[in-house]
Design a protein around this motif. Structure first.
Motif, PDB file in Angstrom:
ATOM      1  N   PHE A 122       0.762  -1.276  -0.107  1.00  0.00           N
ATOM      2  CA  PHE A 122       0.065  -0.175  -0.099  1.00  0.00           C
ATOM      3  C   PHE A 122       0.988   1.278   0.008  1.00  0.00           C
ATOM      4  O   PHE A 122       0.362   2.199  -0.457  1.00  0.00           O
ATOM      5  CB  PHE A 122      -0.884   0.072   1.099  1.00  0.00           C
ATOM      6  CG  PHE A 122      -1.559   1.159   1.513  1.00  0.00           C
ATOM      7  CD1 PHE A 122      -2.692   1.889   0.812  1.00  0.00           C
ATOM      8  CD2 PHE A 122      -1.040   1.955   2.655  1.00  0.00           C
ATOM      9  CE1 PHE A 122      -3.431   2.738   1.118  1.00  0.00           C
ATOM     10  CE2 PHE A 122      -1.664   3.265   3.038  1.00  0.00           C
ATOM     11  CZ  PHE A 122      -2.877   3.735   2.165  1.00  0.00           C
ATOM     12  N   ARG A 123       2.085   1.215   0.568  1.00  0.00           N
ATOM     13  CA  ARG A 123       3.038   2.418   0.930  1.00  0.00           C
ATOM     14  C   ARG A 123       3.079   3.201  -0.399  1.00  0.00           C
ATOM     15  O   ARG A 123       3.131   4.124  -0.596  1.00  0.00           O
ATOM     16  CB  ARG A 123       3.997   2.245   1.699  1.00  0.00           C
ATOM     17  CG  ARG A 123       5.102   3.133   2.002  1.00  0.00           C
ATOM     18  CD  ARG A 123       6.189   2.545   2.591  1.00  0.00           C
ATOM     19  NE  ARG A 123       7.134   3.713   3.081  1.00  0.00           N
ATOM     20  CZ  ARG A 123       8.105   3.289   3.813  1.00  0.00           C
ATOM     21  NH1 ARG A 123       8.367   2.186   4.302  1.00  0.00           N
ATOM     22  NH2 ARG A 123       8.929   4.513   4.213  1.00  0.00           N
ATOM     23  N   PHE A 124       3.473   2.210  -1.511  1.00  0.00           N
ATOM     24  CA  PHE A 124       4.236   2.851  -2.384  1.00  0.00           C
ATOM     25  C   PHE A 124       3.053   3.824  -3.476  1.00  0.00           C
ATOM     26  O   PHE A 124       3.235   5.074  -3.779  1.00  0.00           O
ATOM     27  CB  PHE A 124       4.774   1.864  -3.245  1.00  0.00           C
ATOM     28  CG  PHE A 124       5.880   1.131  -2.841  1.00  0.00           C
ATOM     29  CD1 PHE A 124       6.867   1.894  -2.223  1.00  0.00           C
ATOM     30  CD2 PHE A 124       6.087  -0.152  -2.844  1.00  0.00           C
ATOM     31  CE1 PHE A 124       7.970   1.427  -1.579  1.00  0.00           C
ATOM     32  CE2 PHE A 124       7.075  -0.879  -2.017  1.00  0.00           C
ATOM     33  CZ  PHE A 124       8.078  -0.013  -1.585  1.00  0.00           C
ATOM     34  N   PRO A 125       1.760   3.390  -3.716  1.00  0.00           N
ATOM     35  CA  PRO A 125       0.907   3.934  -4.440  1.00  0.00           C
ATOM     36  C   PRO A 125       0.284   5.339  -3.569  1.00  0.00           C
ATOM     37  O   PRO A 125       0.167   6.278  -4.066  1.00  0.00           O
ATOM     38  CB  PRO A 125      -0.161   3.058  -4.766  1.00  0.00           C
ATOM     39  CG  PRO A 125      -0.249   1.899  -3.971  1.00  0.00           C
ATOM     40  CD  PRO A 125       1.242   1.825  -3.647  1.00  0.00           C
ATOM     41  N   TYR A 126       0.408   4.957  -2.254  1.00  0.00           N
ATOM     42  CA  TYR A 126      -0.182   6.128  -1.325  1.00  0.00           C
ATOM     43  C   TYR A 126       0.646   7.113  -1.484  1.00  0.00           C
ATOM     44  O   TYR A 126       0.547   8.271  -1.610  1.00  0.00           O
ATOM     45  CB  TYR A 126      -0.210   5.527  -0.120  1.00  0.00           C
ATOM     46  CG  TYR A 126      -0.521   6.488   1.113  1.00  0.00           C
ATOM     47  CD1 TYR A 126      -1.976   7.066   1.144  1.00  0.00           C
ATOM     48  CD2 TYR A 126       0.380   6.943   1.804  1.00  0.00           C
ATOM     49  CE1 TYR A 126      -2.397   7.814   2.121  1.00  0.00           C
ATOM     50  CE2 TYR A 126      -0.016   7.954   2.876  1.00  0.00           C
ATOM     51  CZ  TYR A 126      -1.394   8.337   2.808  1.00  0.00           C
ATOM     52  OH  TYR A 126      -1.535   9.473   3.825  1.00  0.00           O
TER      53      TYR A 126
ATOM     54  N   ALA B  60      -4.722  -1.742  -0.007  1.00  0.00           N
ATOM     55  CA  ALA B  60      -4.975  -1.124   1.420  1.00  0.00           C
ATOM     56  C   ALA B  60      -5.499  -2.205   2.128  1.00  0.00           C
ATOM     57  O   ALA B  60      -6.349  -2.774   1.546  1.00  0.00           O
ATOM     58  CB  ALA B  60      -5.832  -0.069   1.237  1.00  0.00           C
ATOM     59  N   ALA B  61      -5.083  -2.222   3.315  1.00  0.00           N
ATOM     60  CA  ALA B  61      -5.491  -3.177   4.451  1.00  0.00           C
ATOM     61  C   ALA B  61      -6.525  -2.312   5.214  1.00  0.00           C
ATOM     62  O   ALA B  61      -6.771  -1.158   5.173  1.00  0.00           O
ATOM     63  CB  ALA B  61      -4.394  -3.821   5.201  1.00  0.00           C
TER      64      ALA B  61
ATOM     65  N   ARG C 255      -5.746   6.555   6.523  1.00  0.00           N
ATOM     66  CA  ARG C 255      -4.721   7.429   6.008  1.00  0.00           C
ATOM     67  C   ARG C 255      -5.100   7.614   4.579  1.00  0.00           C
ATOM     68  O   ARG C 255      -5.282   8.616   4.138  1.00  0.00           O
ATOM     69  CB  ARG C 255      -3.372   6.988   5.899  1.00  0.00           C
ATOM     70  CG  ARG C 255      -2.625   6.828   7.485  1.00  0.00           C
ATOM     71  CD  ARG C 255      -1.252   6.690   7.277  1.00  0.00           C
ATOM     72  NE  ARG C 255      -1.219   5.171   6.911  1.00  0.00           N
ATOM     73  CZ  ARG C 255       0.083   4.621   6.028  1.00  0.00           C
ATOM     74  NH1 ARG C 255       1.058   5.389   6.011  1.00  0.00           N
ATOM     75  NH2 ARG C 255       0.166   3.287   5.747  1.00  0.00           N
ATOM     76  N   LEU C 256      -5.793   6.405   4.220  1.00  0.00           N
ATOM     77  CA  LEU C 256      -6.239   6.489   2.497  1.00  0.00           C
ATOM     78  C   LEU C 256      -7.471   7.675   2.379  1.00  0.00           C
ATOM     79  O   LEU C 256      -7.405   8.406   1.613  1.00  0.00           O
ATOM     80  CB  LEU C 256      -6.642   5.260   2.185  1.00  0.00           C
ATOM     81  CG  LEU C 256      -7.258   5.219   0.720  1.00  0.00           C
ATOM     82  CD1 LEU C 256      -5.947   5.333  -0.363  1.00  0.00           C
ATOM     83  CD2 LEU C 256      -7.707   3.875   0.368  1.00  0.00           C
ATOM     84  N   ASN C 257      -8.262   7.625   3.434  1.00  0.00           N
ATOM     85  CA  ASN C 257      -9.628   8.368   3.454  1.00  0.00           C
ATOM     86  C   ASN C 257      -9.325   9.870   3.619  1.00  0.00           C
ATOM     87  O   ASN C 257      -9.844  10.832   3.064  1.00  0.00           O
ATOM     88  CB  ASN C 257     -10.671   8.069   4.505  1.00  0.00           C
ATOM     89  CG  ASN C 257     -11.208   6.591   4.139  1.00  0.00           C
ATOM     90  OD1 ASN C 257     -11.354   6.337   2.769  1.00  0.00           O
ATOM     91  ND2 ASN C 257     -11.614   5.892   5.117  1.00  0.00           N
TER      92      ASN C 257
END
Length: 923
Positions: free
Chosen positions: A495-499, A525-526, A532-534
């Motif tokens: 998840f870290r890289f695209p985020y 995402a998990a 964080r994503l939201n």
């Protein structure tokens, strides 16, 4: 026949066998000579004659015959010419035995020239002095024998002792009984010497026992050094006695003389003594003298005999360390090691470091580090000692670097990490920590170098993510994006890289790139990543909304009368949570176009329905309703707002207060606010609001009465609470709890009789309720106590008030205080008005008190009159006498009871079962 030929010069004389009457010519053998010839000097001839005289006195019969022949020959001796010496001459050498024999016989003239000093002694003096000289020599030898004594007495010493003490006596005895003969004197002297040896043996034993006894006494008196000396003396006289050596050794040891005790203990140990205590003492002696090698040997032997304890192992380690035997010292310290003791772990680690045994030093150093507190001085010293070695293990350097980092010495820690990487470049953990250090110090290029070195070995997601952040901080977004795209391809599920890519694009204003990265991030995402994503999604949406808002504001500014554009701006502001701004836009719309008020209200209702929990919109609508004086609709709106709020009661209260400020007598607002006040325990406010409600309504409804009843009770206003309580009881007489509450109010006001009346007025279905019965008993008891107090106060003012005494006695009787009742009935009986009744009750109380004699005497003085003047009093008297008679009858006093039954029978034969009881008592 033997002839002696004597020369006139000093040449050896010759003797030849010749007839006595024949003289041989010089140089020729006498014709009659035959046999052997003895040549002597003149002086020897004289000495020979002296010896003959001595032998004549001491010899036997056979010897006397030989001596007579010798004397006869000597008398006929002839001097011959020395030239005529025969070839077969025999030389007789001098014998010391001859000199001794001559000395012993007192023939001092026969002694050689060396003994000239003794020629003037007489026989006794010569014997005594010879014996004394021999005794002194022997005594010196006996004394010297003490130095050679070990576990037994040497034979030579006993012999010398015998000579020392037996020589003078032997000489004297030999002189007395030997008759000057050496043959007899020698056995006598030897016998005397043997007797002297036995005497010495006995004397030594006696002296040894005496010394041993004195030593034991001194030891018991704690005089250890004196005991040691005495035990040593006893051991000289009794060398074979068991235990003396051991006792002497312990005496010296306990006296503090380790130097004297140690040889004795060593000797005992060499003789096979295996006493554990002796080995321990030897070890202490060696330790005191600084002989660490021997001390270590003793401890080794102790450990072989028995399993060693920790204290012994520690002493062995100390001894070996001082003796330079570091390997054995390390083994002992490890065997005695307590893993939780800092000092012991430190000592083991130091020894292992001195020996260069890192694998054994490192665990102990780590235990010291774990047990210590900041700033870890011992652990740091140990690790630095290891680090000073050129072949220090990497693990130790890592531990030291971690300690330095924890203590804030990051520069020293970084130096250690660099040293570790020179030794082992594949040490990933060290490289990561070094990269962290460069990051904290702001050396981003150095951090980048370390991160790229990590990626060259085995690329991982964390390192690539850190490198991307590093490149971003260095203001190299293009390199960071390129690395992130590569990472997304290499690790598609991370998840870290695209985020991070989406964040980077958003920061550069590339919303399309940010949205694209966000899609990849949503796929990887998990659950824990959605926060964080939201948040990022909201930022992107917020930016898009901001751009849209700027567009709508530009439209409104271009055409202020564009109602559609203004409503679109209003709805957009509502959608992004800018309710205050939206409200401002509506105000502007109403100012510019008041006729659009209905449309605005309709739009507000739609938005309120569409956007749940939008209180600002509701509040704005409420403001509009207040302006229109639509207070009922405003109250409904406030109730709706309260239903959706987490703090609904607070919101509803604020709305009601706002309405009451506009209309103080608004019934709905008063009713809602009163309910809230009652729920919050605001009793004074509750009373105020309900009274205003009753004034508004012109009546007090039951719900108001109940609220006012509870509020006045809480405010401790019993009279007002009682009034509302009675109103409630009139409406619900069967409410037992309410009735008890009103009774408690009356009880608190000490209106016990009124409370009892209230409880007695309860309907039958609740009159027997346990709680009501309990309250009734409690109230009755308090009512009586209240009356008792009043009567006591009255009697204090007027002690002769017989009525008060009688009423007080009745109360005491009812409350089972019989002694007090008896006292006051007796005082009341002094009045003519109460004489009969008080006397009867006094007798009854005495019977209940089991004072039957006084009760009988008192009851007999009661007068039962049939004049009809007071029938009620007569009935009371009959009942009292009857009850007293039953008490007498129950206590097996039937004859006395019979008298009382007869008293009743005389005035009323039909009273209860008097006749039957008289019959049962035989009357």
């Amino acid at each position: 026949m033997i002839r002696l030929e004597v020369r006139g010069d000093a040449a050896p004389p010759q003797c030849e066998e010749v007839p006595a009457s024949v003289a041989a010519p010089p140089g020729a053998r006498h014709p009659a000579v035959s046999g052997r010839v003895i040549q002597v000097t003149r002086r020897d001839l004289e000495r020979l004659r002296d010896l003959v005289r001595v032998a004549d006195r001491t010899g036997g019969g056979r010897l006397q015959r030989h001596l007579r022949l010798l004397r006869d020959e000597l008398d006929h001796a002839v001097v011959v010419d020395p030239a005529g010496v025969s070839p077969d001459v025999v030389y007789v050498p001098r014998s010391g035995l001859v000199d001794l024999n001559a000395f012993w016989a007192g023939e001092l003239s026969l002694l050689p020239d060396a003994w000239d000093f003794a020629r003037d002694w007489d026989e006794v003096t010569a014997s005594v002095r010879l014996g004394a000289a021999a005794g002194c020599l022997a005594f010196a030898g006996w004394l010297a024998s003490f130095m050679a004594r070990g576990d037994k007495r040497p034979v030579l010493g006993l012999c010398l002792a015998g000579m020392a003490f037996g020589s003078p006596a032997g000489m004297a005895l030999a002189g007395m009984f030997g008759g000057g003969m050496l043959v007899l004197a020698v056995p006598i002297a030897l016998g005397a010497m043997a007797a002297g040896a036995v005497a010495v043996l006995l004397l030594e034993g006696l002296l040894g026992q005496l010394a041993r006894g004195l030593a034991a006494a001194a030891n018991a008196a704690k005089a250890r050094r004196l005991a040691g000396r005495l035990y040593g003396l006893a051991r000289l006289f009794l060398p074979g006695a068991p235990g003396l050596c051991k006792r002497e050794a312990f005496a010296w040891y306990e006296g503090g003389s380790f130097a004297r005790a140690r040889p004795l203990f060593e000797r005992l140990y060499e003789q096979g003594e295996t006493d554990r205590q002796m080995l321990e003492i030897l070890e202490v002696c060696y330790r005191e003298e600084g002989d660490w090698n021997r001390a270590a040997d003793c401890l080794e032997k102790l450990i072989k005999e028995k399993t060693a304890d920790r204290a012994m192992l520690e002493r062995l380690a100390e001894a070996c360390e001082n003796a330079g035997r570091l390997d054995r010292a390390l083994q002992a310290r490890e065997a005695a090691l307590n893993p939780n003791a800092i000092n012991e772990n430190e000592a083991v680690a130091q020894l292992a470091i001195r020996l260069g045994l890192w694998e054994r030093a490192l665990p102990c150093a780590r235990r010291v580090r774990d047990a210590e507190r900041r700033p870890f001085p011992r652990a740091v010293n140990l690790y630095e000692a290891i680090a000073r070695s050129s072949d220090a293990p990497v693990e130790a350097l890592e531990d030291l670097a971690d300690l330095r980092a924890r203590l804030g010495s990051e520069i020293k820690a970084a130096e250690l990490w660099e040293r570790i990487l020179k030794i082992d470049p594949e040490r990933r953990e060290a490289r990561l920590k070094l990269a962290d250090f460069w990051r904290r110090t702001g050396a981003l290029e150095s951090e980048e170098a370390q991160l790229r070195a990590l990626l060259q070995g085995s690329p991982d997601a964390d390192t690539m993510g850190r490198l991307a952040e590093n490149l971003d901080e260095q203001k190299r977004p293009a390199d960071a994006k390129k690395l992130l795209v590569k990472a997304i391809r290499q690790f598609p599920g991370v998840f870290r890289f695209p985020y991070t890519l989406s964040q980077l694009c958003f920061a550069q204003g590339d919303l399309e790139g940010a949205i694209s990265g966000l899609k990849y991030a949503e796929a990887a995402a998990a659950d824990q990543d959605y926060v964080r994503l939201n948040a990022l999604k909201r930022k992107i949406e917020s930016e898009r909304s901001r751009l849209a808002l700027e567009t709508l504001r530009a439209r409104v500014e271009e055409n202020p009368d564009d109602v559609a554009a203004r409503f679109a701006l209003f709805e957009h502001l509502i959608s992004i949570g800018e309710s205050a701004s939206a409200r401002l836009e509506l105000d502007k719309q109403l100012q510019r176009n008041p006729e659009s008020r209905a449309e605005v209200m309709a739009r507000l209702d739609e938005l309120i329905e569409a956007t749940d929990q939008n209180y600002l919109l509701m509040d704005y609508k409420a403001d509009l309703l207040f302006k229109d004086k639509a207070l009922d609709e405003a109250l409904a709106l406030f109730e709706r707002m309260a239903a959706k709020s987490l703090h609904g009661a607070r919101a509803l209260r604020a709305g009601c207060e706002r309405i009451l400020r506009a209309d103080p007598m608004h019934e709905g607002a008063l009713e809602r606010l009163a309910e809230l006040a009652r729920a919050n325990g605001e009793h004074a406010l509750t009373v105020e609001l309900h009274e205003r409600l009753n004034e508004k309504r012109g009546e007090c409804r039951l719900e108001s009465a109940r609220a006012l009843f509870d509020a006045h009770r809480a405010l401790n206003q019993p009279k007002r609470a009682e009034a509302y309580g009675r109103q409630l009881l009139d409406a619900a007489p069967g409410d037992a709890e309410l009735r008890l509450q009103v009774a408690e109010l009356l009880e608190a006001a000490e209106q016990y009789q009124a409370a009892l009346d209230l409880l007695d007025a309860a309907p039958e279905e609740i009159g027997r309720h346990p709680s009501i019965e309990s309250a009734r008993r409690r109230l009755d008891r308090r009512r009586k106590n209240q009356i008792i107090g009043t009567l006591i106060g009255a009697l204090a003012k007027k002690p002769d008030d017989c009525r008060a005494h009688y009423e007080l006695a009745l109360l005491y009787d009812e409350t089972f205080q019989l002694d007090l009742a008896i006292t006051h009935f007796q005082r009341a009986s002094r009045s003519d008005d109460f004489k009969n009744r008080a006397t009867a009750r006094l007798g009854y109380c005495l019977a209940k008190r089991e004072m039957y004699d006084l009760a009988e005497e008192t009851l007999k003085s009661v007068q039962l009159k049939l004049d009809g003047s007071n029938d009620a009093e007569l009935e009371e008297l009959k009942e009292l006498i009857y009850s007293s008679a039953i008490l007498f009858e129950k206590n097996e006093m039937g004859k006395r009871a019979l008298e009382f039954y007869k008293m009743i029978f005389r005035v009323d034969a039909a009273y209860k079962d008097v006749v039957d009881r008289i019959g049962r008592q035989g009357g």
